[in-house]
Design a protein around this motif. Structure first.
Motif, PDB file in Angstrom:
ATOM      1  N   ASP A 172       1.507 -12.567   4.990  1.00 40.74           N
ATOM      2  CA  ASP A 172       2.012 -12.106   3.695  1.00 40.74           C
ATOM      3  C   ASP A 172       0.832 -11.953   2.747  1.00 40.74           C
ATOM      4  OD1 ASP A 172       3.605 -11.370   1.613  1.00 40.74           O
ATOM      5  OD2 ASP A 172       4.269 -13.414   1.128  1.00 40.74           O
ATOM      6  N   LYS A 173       0.034 -10.903   2.997  1.00 42.07           N
ATOM      7  CA  LYS A 173      -1.146 -10.633   2.193  1.00 42.07           C
ATOM      8  C   LYS A 173      -1.215  -9.138   1.920  1.00 42.07           C
ATOM      9  CE  LYS A 173      -3.870 -14.369   4.309  1.00 42.07           C
ATOM     10  NZ  LYS A 173      -5.085 -14.680   5.110  1.00 42.07           N
ATOM     11  N   PRO A 174      -1.809  -8.740   0.807  1.00 39.52           N
ATOM     12  CA  PRO A 174      -1.971  -7.298   0.559  1.00 39.52           C
ATOM     13  C   PRO A 174      -2.826  -6.665   1.647  1.00 39.52           C
ATOM     14  CG  PRO A 174      -3.224  -8.589  -1.039  1.00 39.52           C
ATOM     15  CD  PRO A 174      -2.371  -9.554  -0.291  1.00 39.52           C
ATOM     16  N   GLU A 175      -2.437  -5.464   2.058  1.00 38.85           N
ATOM     17  CA  GLU A 175      -3.145  -4.750   3.105  1.00 38.85           C
ATOM     18  C   GLU A 175      -3.849  -3.528   2.514  1.00 38.85           C
ATOM     19  OE1 GLU A 175      -0.656  -3.936   6.483  1.00 38.85           O
ATOM     20  OE2 GLU A 175       0.193  -5.969   6.503  1.00 38.85           O
ATOM     21  N   VAL A 176      -4.987  -3.197   3.108  1.00 36.33           N
ATOM     22  CA  VAL A 176      -5.798  -2.063   2.662  1.00 36.33           C
ATOM     23  C   VAL A 176      -6.105  -1.200   3.879  1.00 36.33           C
ATOM     24  CG1 VAL A 176      -7.901  -1.340   1.495  1.00 36.33           C
ATOM     25  CG2 VAL A 176      -6.797  -3.494   0.841  1.00 36.33           C
ATOM     26  N   ILE A 180       0.753  -2.118   2.702  1.00 38.16           N
ATOM     27  CA  ILE A 180      -0.503  -1.486   2.317  1.00 38.16           C
ATOM     28  C   ILE A 180      -0.417  -1.115   0.841  1.00 38.16           C
ATOM     29  CG2 ILE A 180      -2.090   0.429   2.712  1.00 38.16           C
ATOM     30  CD1 ILE A 180      -0.947   0.627   5.559  1.00 38.16           C
ATOM     31  N   THR A 181      -1.328  -1.625   0.058  1.00 41.87           N
ATOM     32  CA  THR A 181      -1.299  -1.379  -1.389  1.00 41.87           C
ATOM     33  C   THR A 181      -2.321  -0.342  -1.834  1.00 41.87           C
ATOM     34  OG1 THR A 181      -2.869  -3.177  -1.826  1.00 41.87           O
ATOM     35  CG2 THR A 181      -0.500  -3.730  -1.835  1.00 41.87           C
ATOM     36  N   THR A 182      -3.453  -0.243  -1.118  1.00 37.96           N
ATOM     37  CA  THR A 182      -4.524   0.672  -1.502  1.00 37.96           C
ATOM     38  C   THR A 182      -5.141   1.291  -0.256  1.00 37.96           C
ATOM     39  OG1 THR A 182      -6.094  -1.174  -1.552  1.00 37.96           O
ATOM     40  CG2 THR A 182      -5.114  -0.506  -3.652  1.00 37.96           C
ATOM     41  N   LEU A 235     -10.860  -3.431  -2.305  1.00 35.65           N
ATOM     42  CA  LEU A 235     -10.291  -4.644  -1.715  1.00 35.65           C
ATOM     43  C   LEU A 235      -9.963  -5.669  -2.794  1.00 35.65           C
ATOM     44  CD1 LEU A 235     -12.619  -5.062   1.398  1.00 35.65           C
ATOM     45  CD2 LEU A 235     -10.196  -4.491   1.445  1.00 35.65           C
ATOM     46  N   ASP A 236     -10.817  -5.776  -3.786  1.00 32.88           N
ATOM     47  CA  ASP A 236     -10.593  -6.740  -4.859  1.00 32.88           C
ATOM     48  C   ASP A 236      -9.311  -6.447  -5.624  1.00 32.88           C
ATOM     49  OD1 ASP A 236     -11.367  -8.910  -6.686  1.00 32.88           O
ATOM     50  OD2 ASP A 236     -11.729  -7.304  -8.123  1.00 32.88           O
ATOM     51  N   TYR A 237      -9.049  -5.158  -5.878  1.00 31.15           N
ATOM     52  CA  TYR A 237      -7.868  -4.789  -6.658  1.00 31.15           C
ATOM     53  C   TYR A 237      -6.606  -4.618  -5.807  1.00 31.15           C
ATOM     54  CZ  TYR A 237     -10.249  -4.237 -11.111  1.00 31.15           C
ATOM     55  OH  TYR A 237     -10.914  -4.478 -12.285  1.00 31.15           O
ATOM     56  N   ALA A 238      -6.696  -4.875  -4.515  1.00 30.53           N
ATOM     57  CA  ALA A 238      -5.544  -4.654  -3.636  1.00 30.53           C
ATOM     58  C   ALA A 238      -4.370  -5.561  -3.959  1.00 30.53           C
ATOM     59  CB  ALA A 238      -5.961  -4.838  -2.181  1.00 30.53           C
ATOM     60  N   ASP A 239      -4.616  -6.717  -4.557  1.00 36.59           N
ATOM     61  CA  ASP A 239      -3.508  -7.619  -4.884  1.00 36.59           C
ATOM     62  C   ASP A 239      -2.632  -7.032  -5.976  1.00 36.59           C
ATOM     63  OD1 ASP A 239      -5.685  -7.950  -6.691  1.00 36.59           O
ATOM     64  OD2 ASP A 239      -4.768  -9.805  -7.431  1.00 36.59           O
TER      65      ASP A 239
END
Length: 434
Positions: free
Chosen positions: A164-168, A303-305, A416-420
């Motif tokens: 359960d983590k943001p994906e890029v 996937i967020t970004t 990657l930093d802003y993916a959250d």
């Protein structure tokens, strides 16, 4: 959505123009200048490089693109560098633009062994998995038209498990004649694995993200492109087209959002920008789209970004490409501002020019538009080095690989930093990320 008015005024801010350092591309020789309606002399029907003068804005450039040519670069003075077949050139001249032809130099176009072939990509991925089993996992997400495995590489602190983590997502080489993008994929994978445990920033990002790298989404095309004594200048896939002897589909015109809507692609199978017989009709596009859809869990896209890497022109682009409008159906002001702010942040790091995709010319059926409109993924297209054809165009010498891929390390880490919560960059994290 309706097509943009052909006589509307396109936005002029953030337009990217790159000046050539030489008067002709890739060591070519100037052949002649043609007025409206004149024909370009050609030995055969193969596409070649030409310059087009007289296009003053994005509307003009879109008119030229609608002939089915590939606009490769917009130079400082507005001149276009275009890949076009003789019939396309005649059509452009009939529109009233001035066309100058140039013929490619065989020496300049010789394949460079310093670039990574697809078998070498697979070998490199296998080596990373073996060396870093706790960080790297690869999976086959489909097969190409010619039967090659399509690989997606996951880098995370537990890469065999969905967390359960943001994906890029980083994708590469939709267009076969862009080998520097494959080197960018290799650089991203190496940066993250070599830096893990020794670089605090990389370690934290790998621990808190799931990072997907698709190192080559069009292996049939890239292997064909490097198969002869010279680069083949091949852009598309290699799939058969029913009713035509022409092979291949332009992957980046085959995506399902606003496919074929707005004159931003061609319906001619022989065109460099052929959009295919239907959305996702290209085997490779369908497979990659299915992979992205598979990252939806519980109705939410993980996937967020994303960045889709291309060459060339040194640009950072964001949706939409099918319309000149910034705010449109499926894109509100905060969403546009988020793309713009992230794009400008990354461009500040790599020295590229940031702008909305349609600021160059209208395209439809692009991954850029589909990732946002269909999947809600904040995403960008990077047009990598060079900024001019005089530095190699689609085929710069391999000795620039290290410097030009390193140039994008910081933008990759920033994304990657802003993916959250991408909206954090405009101060709207509470509104959109809760």
């Amino acid at each position: 959505m309706p097509s943009p008015h052909p006589h509307s005024t396109a936005p002029r801010r953030r337009l990217a123009f790159r000046k050539s350092l030489v008067p002709i591309a890739l060591g070519t020789l100037l052949i002649g200048t043609l007025g409206a309606g004149s024909a370009v002399a050609s030995q055969d029907d193969d596409p070649g490089l030409v310059r087009v003068s007289g296009a003053e804005n994005a509307v003009d450039r879109t008119e030229i693109a609608r002939t089915g040519v590939s606009i490769d670069l917009v130079e400082d003075d507005g001149t276009l560098l275009v890949t076009a077949a003789p019939d396309d050139v005649d059509e452009i001249a009939d529109l009233g633009y001035e066309v100058t032809e140039a013929g490619p130099s065989a020496e300049a176009m010789h394949p460079d062994d310093g670039y990574t072939s697809y078998p070498e990509v697979v070998e490199h991925v296998d080596g990373l998995v073996a060396e870093h089993p706790g960080l790297v996992h690869s999976q086959v997400y489909g097969q190409s038209y010619e039967g090659r495995d399509l690989l997606a590489v996951r880098i995370s602190d537990d890469p065999t498990v969905d967390q359960d983590k943001p994906e890029v997502l980083f994708t590469h080489s939709q267009h076969a004649r862009e080998p520097l993008t494959v080197e960018m994929a290799v650089r991203i994978m190496d940066m993250l694995t070599e830096g893990y445990g020794s670089d605090e920033r990389i370690t934290e990002l790998v621990d808190t993200r799931e990072i997907w790298v698709v190192p080559n989404s069009n292996p049939d095309g890239t292997e064909y492109d490097r198969s002869g004594d010279t680069w083949q200048n091949w852009r598309k896939t290699r799939g058969a087209n029913e009713g035509s002897e022409a092979l291949g589909t332009d992957m980046n015109r085959n995506w399902a959002h606003e496919w074929g809507c707005c004159g931003g692609s061609s319906g001619d199978p022989g065109s460099m920008t052929y959009r295919g017989q239907a959305p996702e009709s290209a085997t490779e596009v369908e497979a990659l789209a299915d992979f992205v859809r598979s990252r939806e869990v519980g109705g939410e896209q993980q996937i967020t970004t994303a960045i889709d890497f291309h060459t060339y022109g040194e640009l950072v682009l964001w949706p939409f490409g099918y319309t000149y409008d910034e705010v449109a159906d499926g894109m509100n002001q905060d969403e546009y501002d988020t793309h713009e702010a992230l794009g400008e942040l990354m461009a500040d790091s790599n020295g590229y020019t940031p702008q909305q995709s349609s600021g160059l010319y209208i395209t439809d059926g692009s991954i850029n538009d589909w990732l946002w409109a269909d999947q809600g993924i904040v995403n960008f297209t990077f047009e990598m080095y060079p900024g001019s054809p005089g530095d190699g165009g689609f085929y710069p010498p391999s000795d620039v690989i290290g410097e030009e891929t390193a140039r994008n390390e910081e933008p990759v880490l920033q994304l990657l930093d802003y993916a959250d919560c991408p909206y954090r960059i405009i101060g709207e994290e509470e509104t959109y990320c809760g």
